[in-house]
Design a protein around this motif. Structure first.
Motif, PDB file in Angstrom:
ATOM      1  N   ALA A  72      41.278  61.701  14.507  1.00  0.00           N
ATOM      2  CA  ALA A  72      40.397  61.937  13.355  1.00  0.00           C
ATOM      3  C   ALA A  72      40.862  63.118  12.513  1.00  0.00           C
ATOM      4  CB  ALA A  72      38.958  62.109  13.823  1.00  0.00           C
ATOM      5  N   PRO A  73      41.109  64.286  13.101  1.00  0.00           N
ATOM      6  CA  PRO A  73      41.565  65.392  12.263  1.00  0.00           C
ATOM      7  C   PRO A  73      42.940  65.143  11.639  1.00  0.00           C
ATOM      8  CG  PRO A  73      41.121  66.157  14.512  1.00  0.00           C
ATOM      9  CD  PRO A  73      40.838  64.700  14.467  1.00  0.00           C
ATOM     10  N   PHE A  74      43.827  64.496  12.365  1.00  0.00           N
ATOM     11  CA  PHE A  74      45.172  64.240  11.847  1.00  0.00           C
ATOM     12  C   PHE A  74      45.125  63.281  10.658  1.00  0.00           C
ATOM     13  CE2 PHE A  74      49.423  62.462  11.654  1.00  0.00           C
ATOM     14  CZ  PHE A  74      50.220  63.585  11.831  1.00  0.00           C
ATOM     15  N   PHE A  75      44.357  62.205  10.781  1.00  0.00           N
ATOM     16  CA  PHE A  75      44.289  61.211   9.708  1.00  0.00           C
ATOM     17  C   PHE A  75      43.516  61.712   8.489  1.00  0.00           C
ATOM     18  CE2 PHE A  75      45.036  57.827  13.090  1.00  0.00           C
ATOM     19  CZ  PHE A  75      46.377  57.729  12.782  1.00  0.00           C
ATOM     20  N   ARG A  76      42.684  62.735   8.655  1.00  0.00           N
ATOM     21  CA  ARG A  76      42.040  63.331   7.489  1.00  0.00           C
ATOM     22  C   ARG A  76      43.025  64.182   6.692  1.00  0.00           C
ATOM     23  NH1 ARG A  76      37.719  64.569  10.802  1.00  0.00           N
ATOM     24  NH2 ARG A  76      38.352  66.734  10.878  1.00  0.00           N
ATOM     25  N   LYS A  77      43.970  64.815   7.377  1.00  0.00           N
ATOM     26  CA  LYS A  77      44.897  65.733   6.710  1.00  0.00           C
ATOM     27  C   LYS A  77      46.190  65.061   6.254  1.00  0.00           C
ATOM     28  CE  LYS A  77      46.896  70.290   7.037  1.00  0.00           C
ATOM     29  NZ  LYS A  77      46.865  71.553   7.754  1.00  0.00           N
ATOM     30  N   PHE A  78      46.652  64.063   6.997  1.00  0.00           N
ATOM     31  CA  PHE A  78      47.940  63.438   6.699  1.00  0.00           C
ATOM     32  C   PHE A  78      47.768  61.954   6.409  1.00  0.00           C
ATOM     33  CE2 PHE A  78      48.829  67.014   9.529  1.00  0.00           C
ATOM     34  CZ  PHE A  78      49.715  67.719   8.755  1.00  0.00           C
ATOM     35  N   TYR A  79      48.605  61.472   5.509  1.00  0.00           N
ATOM     36  CA  TYR A  79      48.665  60.042   5.221  1.00  0.00           C
ATOM     37  C   TYR A  79      49.703  59.450   6.170  1.00  0.00           C
ATOM     38  CZ  TYR A  79      49.484  55.656   2.830  1.00  0.00           C
ATOM     39  OH  TYR A  79      49.613  54.325   2.540  1.00  0.00           O
ATOM     40  N   VAL A  80      49.333  58.401   6.885  1.00  0.00           N
ATOM     41  CA  VAL A  80      50.231  57.792   7.861  1.00  0.00           C
ATOM     42  C   VAL A  80      50.424  56.328   7.498  1.00  0.00           C
ATOM     43  CG1 VAL A  80      50.627  57.293  10.297  1.00  0.00           C
ATOM     44  CG2 VAL A  80      49.411  59.379   9.643  1.00  0.00           C
ATOM     45  N   LEU A  81      51.671  55.921   7.385  1.00  0.00           N
ATOM     46  CA  LEU A  81      52.014  54.540   7.068  1.00  0.00           C
ATOM     47  C   LEU A  81      52.669  53.917   8.286  1.00  0.00           C
ATOM     48  CD1 LEU A  81      52.374  52.238   4.994  1.00  0.00           C
ATOM     49  CD2 LEU A  81      54.595  53.245   4.454  1.00  0.00           C
ATOM     50  N   PHE A  82      52.087  52.835   8.767  1.00  0.00           N
ATOM     51  CA  PHE A  82      52.618  52.114   9.927  1.00  0.00           C
ATOM     52  C   PHE A  82      53.416  50.912   9.431  1.00  0.00           C
ATOM     53  CE2 PHE A  82      48.811  54.280  11.353  1.00  0.00           C
ATOM     54  CZ  PHE A  82      49.235  54.871  12.532  1.00  0.00           C
ATOM     55  N   ASP A  83      54.678  50.839   9.787  1.00  0.00           N
ATOM     56  CA  ASP A  83      55.544  49.716   9.416  1.00  0.00           C
ATOM     57  C   ASP A  83      55.927  48.995  10.706  1.00  0.00           C
ATOM     58  OD1 ASP A  83      57.499  47.943   8.576  1.00  0.00           O
ATOM     59  OD2 ASP A  83      58.619  49.428   7.406  1.00  0.00           O
ATOM     60  N   ALA A  84      55.105  48.028  11.097  1.00  0.00           N
ATOM     61  CA  ALA A  84      55.316  47.317  12.358  1.00  0.00           C
ATOM     62  C   ALA A  84      56.586  46.470  12.321  1.00  0.00           C
ATOM     63  CB  ALA A  84      54.111  46.439  12.681  1.00  0.00           C
ATOM     64  N   GLU A  85      56.884  45.889  11.181  1.00  0.00           N
ATOM     65  CA  GLU A  85      58.053  45.027  11.066  1.00  0.00           C
ATOM     66  C   GLU A  85      59.353  45.796  11.362  1.00  0.00           C
ATOM     67  OE1 GLU A  85      60.211  42.730   7.455  1.00  0.00           O
ATOM     68  OE2 GLU A  85      58.082  42.258   7.745  1.00  0.00           O
ATOM     69  N   ARG A  86      59.441  47.005  10.842  1.00  0.00           N
ATOM     70  CA  ARG A  86      60.650  47.822  11.057  1.00  0.00           C
ATOM     71  C   ARG A  86      60.490  48.817  12.205  1.00  0.00           C
ATOM     72  NH1 ARG A  86      61.508  48.941   4.759  1.00  0.00           N
ATOM     73  NH2 ARG A  86      62.373  46.930   4.191  1.00  0.00           N
ATOM     74  N   ARG A  87      59.345  48.757  12.872  1.00  0.00           N
ATOM     75  CA  ARG A  87      59.064  49.615  14.023  1.00  0.00           C
ATOM     76  C   ARG A  87      59.232  51.094  13.691  1.00  0.00           C
ATOM     77  NH1 ARG A  87      58.914  47.267  19.125  1.00  0.00           N
ATOM     78  NH2 ARG A  87      59.770  49.200  19.936  1.00  0.00           N
ATOM     79  N   ARG A  88      58.539  51.529  12.635  1.00  0.00           N
ATOM     80  CA  ARG A  88      58.604  52.931  12.240  1.00  0.00           C
ATOM     81  C   ARG A  88      57.277  53.346  11.613  1.00  0.00           C
ATOM     82  NH1 ARG A  88      62.454  52.784   6.849  1.00  0.00           N
ATOM     83  NH2 ARG A  88      61.070  51.466   5.646  1.00  0.00           N
ATOM     84  N   LEU A  89      57.130  54.637  11.436  1.00  0.00           N
ATOM     85  CA  LEU A  89      55.963  55.130  10.752  1.00  0.00           C
ATOM     86  C   LEU A  89      56.362  56.308   9.892  1.00  0.00           C
ATOM     87  CD1 LEU A  89      53.522  57.467  12.072  1.00  0.00           C
ATOM     88  CD2 LEU A  89      54.881  56.654  13.931  1.00  0.00           C
ATOM     89  N   GLY A  90      55.634  56.502   8.811  1.00  0.00           N
ATOM     90  CA  GLY A  90      55.865  57.617   7.904  1.00  0.00           C
ATOM     91  C   GLY A  90      54.634  58.492   7.854  1.00  0.00           C
TER      92      GLY A  90
END
Length: 102
Positions: A72-90
């Motif tokens: 909860a605190p992390f997702f409030r402060k940072f934008y997280v993009l999950f790319d399941a197809e390429r198995r990565r996250l930003g």
């Protein structure tokens, strides 16, 4: 365990298992590294403020096997993009700063 961080910040556990801390309480930030990049959650990122209460609630909860759950605190402060197809996250700082008022 969450009890460790809660006691470092002089939080007190209430009857429902929530950790209450003074809203003006200062505490050391949490620093951690993901894939070589540093991230910080300050005390103000780690608490929820309730209009109806004179105290704040620690937003760090205990997950499986006593591990800290900082989602909860992390997702409030940072934008997280999950790319399941390429198995990565930003991860990047969120443009908006979400309120921690509930």
């Amino acid at each position: 365990q969450v009890r460790y961080i809660a006691t470092q910040w002089r939080a007190e556990e209430d009857q429902d298992g929530w950790w209450q801390v003074g809203c003006d309480q200062e505490g050391r930030p949490l620093h951690f590294r993901i894939n070589g990049r540093d991230y910080t959650l300050a005390m103000e990122d780690l608490v929820l403020k309730f209009d109806s209460l004179s105290v704040c609630i620690l937003a760090v909860t205990e997950g499986i096997d006593g591990q800290w759950d900082l989602a909860a605190p992390f997702f409030r402060k940072f934008y997280v993009l999950f790319d399941a197809e390429r198995r990565r996250l930003g991860i990047s700082m969120a443009k908006h700063q979400a309120s921690n008022f509930v």
